[in-house]
Write an enzyme that holds these catalytic residues in place. Structure first.
Site, PDB file in Angstrom:
ATOM      1  CG  PHE A   8       1.626  13.130  -1.557  1.00  0.00           C
ATOM      2  CD1 PHE A   8       2.722  13.033  -0.710  1.00  0.00           C
ATOM      3  CD2 PHE A   8       0.935  14.327  -1.608  1.00  0.00           C
ATOM      4  CE1 PHE A   8       3.133  14.118   0.046  1.00  0.00           C
ATOM      5  CE2 PHE A   8       1.331  15.415  -0.846  1.00  0.00           C
ATOM      6  CZ  PHE A   8       2.435  15.308  -0.014  1.00  0.00           C
ATOM      7  CG  ASP A   9       4.213   6.077  -3.779  1.00  0.00           C
ATOM      8  OD1 ASP A   9       3.382   5.349  -4.334  1.00  0.00           O
ATOM      9  OD2 ASP A   9       5.115   5.640  -3.033  1.00  0.00           O
ATOM     10  CG  LEU A  10      -0.901   4.875   0.045  1.00  0.00           C
ATOM     11  CD1 LEU A  10      -1.262   6.029   0.971  1.00  0.00           C
ATOM     12  CD2 LEU A  10      -2.141   4.075  -0.342  1.00  0.00           C
ATOM     13  CG  ASP A  11       1.855   1.135  -0.351  1.00  0.00           C
ATOM     14  OD1 ASP A  11       1.059   1.541   0.513  1.00  0.00           O
ATOM     15  OD2 ASP A  11       1.608   0.202  -1.127  1.00  0.00           O
TER      16      ASP A  11
END
Length: 218
Positions: A8-11
């Site tokens: 997963f990416d965060l932002d």
């Protein structure tokens, strides 16, 4: 899709960091005498490494970029980090992934020290097996290198078992260059054209559709 390892990416993918990031960028730019009246003009800073953004959008040289990042972090580390919100049902998705014995890894361009604080703040760090983020000194900043670091640190070699989820082209192109499938999400800060042009394997309009692609029930 039945992938074992979910990156997963965060932002713009797990949380909506718009207020914190844009306020931090405004604070940094103000130190250069640059005033920004509309925060929407700074949405382009959400996703890519700060080093790239300050240089691309404001033509800063290396010294100016380093100073801008320092000023950015003055605001972000104190206030901006918590001017953030968790996307609705993201916690349910993460829990379901773990309940289905998936390996869940964060791969973000945000410095690891900040990423971990955010995951703890929203009480979702318990769902992650590993957190891979950038370094404060800039030695690790490109998304492809951050993903590679996550995989090597966990001895992951079977690329067909992995999918990368993100909202910007940087997530998708990094995955494509590494030979990994990807899911572009439209509820973040990238649009359909950006994600398809980057080569996303799948596109999800919302978290419900994302869970369907992942073959997970919320």
């Amino acid at each position: 899709m039945n992938k074992k390892i979910i990156l997963f990416d965060l932002d713009g993918t797990i949380t909506d960091p718009m207020i914190g990031i844009t306020n931090s960028v405004k604070y940094a730019l103000k130190s250069f005498g640059i005033e920004v009246s509309n925060n929407k003009d700074l949405y382009k800073f959400i996703g890519p490494p700060l080093q790239e953004s300050f240089k691309e959008y404001y033509n800063f040289n290396d010294i100016e970029t380093d100073l801008a990042i320092k000023k950015y972090r003055e605001y972000f580390s104190d206030k901006g980090i918590f001017e953030n919100s968790l996307y609705t049902n993201m916690d349910l998705l993460l829990k379901s992934l773990k309940d289905n014995n998936k390996t869940v890894i964060l791969a973000t361009s945000k410095p690891k020290i900040y990423a971990e604080k955010i995951l703890k703040h929203f009480d979702i760090i318990k769902y992650f097996d590993f957190v891979s983020g950038s370094t404060l000194d800039g030695s690790l900043s490109k998304k492809m290198d951050i993903i590679k670091y996550a995989l090597s640190s966990n001895n992951i070699t079977s690329l067909c078992d992995i999918v990368m989820i993100g909202d910007r082209k940087y997530d998708i192109t990094a995955a494509k260059e590494l030979g990994i499938d990807s899911i572009g999400v439209l509820y973040g800060y990238g649009d359909y054209e950006e994600l398809t042009n980057a080569g996303a394997t799948y596109i999800a309009k919302d978290i419900t559709e994302l869970s369907t692609i992942l073959n997970i029930q919320l």
